[in-house]
Design an enzyme around this catalytic site. Structure first.
Site, short mmCIF file in Angstrom:
data_model
loop_
_atom_site.label_atom_id
_atom_site.label_comp_id
_atom_site.label_asym_id
_atom_site.label_seq_id
_atom_site.Cartn_x
_atom_site.Cartn_y
_atom_site.Cartn_z
N PHE A 219 -6.45 -1.92 -6.64
CA PHE A 219 -5.55 -2.61 -6.22
C PHE A 219 -5.67 -2.49 -5.25
CE2 PHE A 219 -2.47 -1.99 -9.25
CZ PHE A 219 -1.92 -1.37 -9.52
N GLU A 220 -4.64 -3.08 -4.34
CA GLU A 220 -4.26 -3.48 -2.83
C GLU A 220 -5.17 -2.73 -2.08
OE1 GLU A 220 -2.23 -4.76 -1.94
OE2 GLU A 220 -1.27 -5.26 -3.46
N GLY A 221 -6.72 -3.18 -1.88
CA GLY A 221 -7.57 -3.08 -1.35
C GLY A 221 -8.43 -1.13 -2.30
N ARG B 223 1.20 -1.63 -0.16
CA ARG B 223 0.52 0.08 0.41
C ARG B 223 0.96 1.27 -0.18
NH1 ARG B 223 -5.12 -2.09 4.25
NH2 ARG B 223 -6.11 -3.11 2.07
N GLN C 109 -10.75 1.01 2.27
CA GLN C 109 -9.32 2.30 3.00
C GLN C 109 -10.50 2.85 3.98
OE1 GLN C 109 -6.53 1.64 2.17
NE2 GLN C 109 -7.57 0.10 0.68
#
Ligand SMILES: Cc1cc2nc3c(=O)[nH]c(=O)nc-3n(C[C@H](O)[C@H](O)[C@H](O)COP(=O)(O)OP(=O)(O)OC[C@H]3O[C@@H](n4cnc5c(N)ncnc54)[C@H](O)[C@@H]3O)c2cc1C
Length: 560
Positions: A427-429, A290, A434
């Protein structure tokens, strides 16, 4: 022919690193950091910029035009990618933030992220291989047995071994607990079976082998709440039968970075860490990834704002008949350019500050300070990830606006930036996840990071408008803590916007008080002043939306 990127402003980057929050303490934390005097830092940034200009910028166009392709069951990267990767490895770039005991150069995270910004500014798809390599190394260092560390870490540091993060499945995106990939304990070790999708660099021809960091169910598949554990699958052991590439995605941007569906078929695997704690442990890797998204967002945002500024100085429109002015003279164009450049500078400042805090949390001497720094990193992580993602897209879009029609064409690199940037908030949440993470885990469950941030930012705010923004942030946090779950969900995104504004505002207050007369400092001061001039109105708007509750969302019933 496509226009080149303007030169990267090294002096700006080096100065921002030098004045970043507690960087003077970071360079004293470990022996390997002590070599970092100003001259060495500039030399490293210069070498990175030269590699970016000479090798990565031309590759960026080629990778976009002809992305990685799946042929004969293997992924073949775009023309030139292998040669660029070989040069990257030969120059030692993969090893910069790996541990010295395992062949790394062990440079501090803020410098490594400053270098990543330079590479991602030139070619974001290229940088998506070294990021999981170094994040996997941290995961392995934290949880694997000594023999596994010795077998894998030097090869990750040298760049000989690729790495992936394998979480997503067709039915398990944001909702990881839905995963179906199974791990079975056989007499001679664990075996993994199942399909993981959208795996970045899941296969390629840049390294001989890949270590996949895989989350899988290690229960018998009947438990209501799955037992998820963390495994390493090394393709040298699993072979092509154990891990197959089923497909690669056609996608909007980042064409040079293969996005693969992988089938694991009884692939031999090594469990690492504690059985059943896989997801919690994976956060060591996710945290690094992140932060890296923030740096990637910064690289793209910086490229876009640099292109826009250079173009606006040259392009002549408006003014006296027969004597058009450069468009940079128009107030509306200046307004747009300020927004782009201020975002770039503040994002860089925030990312570097967080990287310093991460170093202090890991290696600081005072346990209480380590704890405060760790809480701050947790608080900032969803903010930095989202601010990076938003800035990359907003700056790419804003740069197209400044360039007008030219910006929309392939003659300028900003249309590619816009396409490449779009996935950063997915991506990556996703940004929605978030926002929920920030509100639920960093405010409602444990607000230690928020409290440390408020104290720190208030001390720096003085009588600037940041003080009002912080009052609104605190008020929104209190109101949302007391709100119903539906009102909390409805206000989470606006709360994240307010938190981003306040976090960048904290960086801005530090910028405006910087002493000195050089251009980098003048740029930081101007960016900080602009941000603070705008902050009151913007924070009032985000605060109002954060605490408004779920009422407006009820209108969706008409479409349900
Ligand atoms: C180019 C690319 C590369 C990728 N690389 C990797 C990789 O290397 N490894 C890997 O494991 N994965 C990878 N991914 C997958 C990525 O992490 C997922 O796409 C992401 O986590 C979102 O999952 P999803 O796409 O299934 O969306 P979904 O989870 O289906 O979400 C769709 C929408 O619903 C919202 N939503 C979902 N759940 C909730 C909720 N509970 N509350 C509120 N809103 C919700 C989301 O915010 C989003 O807007 C990659 C994806 C892409 C596109």
């Amino acid at each position: 022919m496509r226009a080149d990127l303007p030169r990267f402003d090294l002096s700006q980057s080096a100065e921002q690193l030098r004045v970043s929050f507690r960087f003077d303490e970071v360079v004293r934390l470990r022996e390997s950091y002590a070599v970092l005097d100003e001259g060495t830092i500039v030399a490293i940034l210069e070498q990175a910029a030269a590699f970016a200009t000479d090798t990565l910028e031309p590759l960026n166009r080629a990778m976009d035009a002809q992305g990685a392709q799946l042929r004969g069951g293997r992924v073949h990267t775009a023309p030139g990618h292998r040669e660029a990767w070989a040069a990257f490895v030969a120059n030692g770039w993969p090893s910069i933030d790996h541990e010295a005991g395992y062949g790394g150069q062990q440079l501090p995270l803020p410098l490594c992220l400053a270098v990543q910004e330079i590479f991602d500014r030139a070619c974001p798809a290229f940088g998506m291989l070294p990021v999981p390599q170094r994040s996997a190394a941290r995961l392995i260092a934290a949880f694997a047995a000594q023999d596994v560390k010795e077998a894998l870490l030097p090869a990750l540091a040298s760049g000989e071994l690729g790495a992936t993060i394998c979480i997503s499945e067709a039915g398990a995106g944001s909702d990881v607990l839905q995963m179906r990939t199974r791990a079975r304990e056989a007499p001679d070790g664990w075996r993994i079976s199942g399909e993981k999708c959208w795996i970045s660099y899941g296969d390629h021809d840049l390294t001989d082998a890949i270590v996949h960091c895989v989350l899988a169910r290690s229960d018998d598949g009947t438990a209501m709440r799955p037992e998820i554990s963390l495994f390493l699958v090394d393709t040298r052991v699993a072979g092509q039968d154990g891990v197959q590439v089923l497909r690669t995605e056609e996608k909007l941007g980042l064409h040079g970075s293969p996005t693969c569906t992988l089938a694991f078929d009884e692939a031999p695997a090594t469990i690492i860490g504690e059985r059943g704690r896989g997801l919690a442990q994976m956060f060591v890797m996710i945290t690094q990834m992140r932060l890296a998204v923030s740096a990637m967002g910064l690289g793209i945002a910086c490229a876009a704002s640099d292109v826009a500024l250079a173009y606006a100085r040259e392009r002549r429109q408006g003014g006296k008949p027969g004597d058009p002015q450069p468009i940079v003279a128009h107030a509306d164009v200046r307004r747009q350019l300020l927004e782009l450049t201020a975002r770039t500078q503040l994002l860089r400042g925030l990312m570097l500050n967080i990287a310093n805090l991460a170093e202090l949390a890991a290696h600081g001497e005072d346990p209480a300070d380590r704890e405060r720094c760790a809480a701050l990193v947790q608080w900032f992580l969803p903010i930095a990830k989202t601010f990076g993602a938003d800035s990359a897209f907003a700056n790419s879009s804003g740069a197209i606006q400044v360039l007008g029609g030219a910006g929309y064409t392939g003659e300028w690199p900003v249309e590619q930036s816009l396409r490449d940037a779009r996935v950063l908030s997915v991506f990556e949440g996703t940004s929605g996840i978030q926002a929920i993470d920030l509100l639920q885990r960093r405010v409602i469950r444990d607000d230690a990071g928020l409290q440390v941030f408020l104290a720190l930012a208030r001390a720096d705010a003085g009588d600037t408008p940041l003080t009002r923004c912080l009052e609104l942030l605190e008020a929104a946090a209190s109101a949302l803590k007391a709100a119903s779950p539906a009102d909390q969900d409805a206000g989470a995104a606006a709360f994240l916007d307010l938190a981003m504004l306040a976090s960048a505002g904290w960086v801005a207050t530090r910028f405006v008080t910087l002493p000195g007369a050089g251009q980098p400092v003048a740029h930081m001061r101007a960016a900080g002043r602009y941000w603070l001039d705008r902050i009151e109105g913007r924070s009032a708007m985000h605060h109002a939306e954060a605490v408004q509750g779920a009422g407006p969302i009820a209108h969706f019933a008409a479409f349900a």
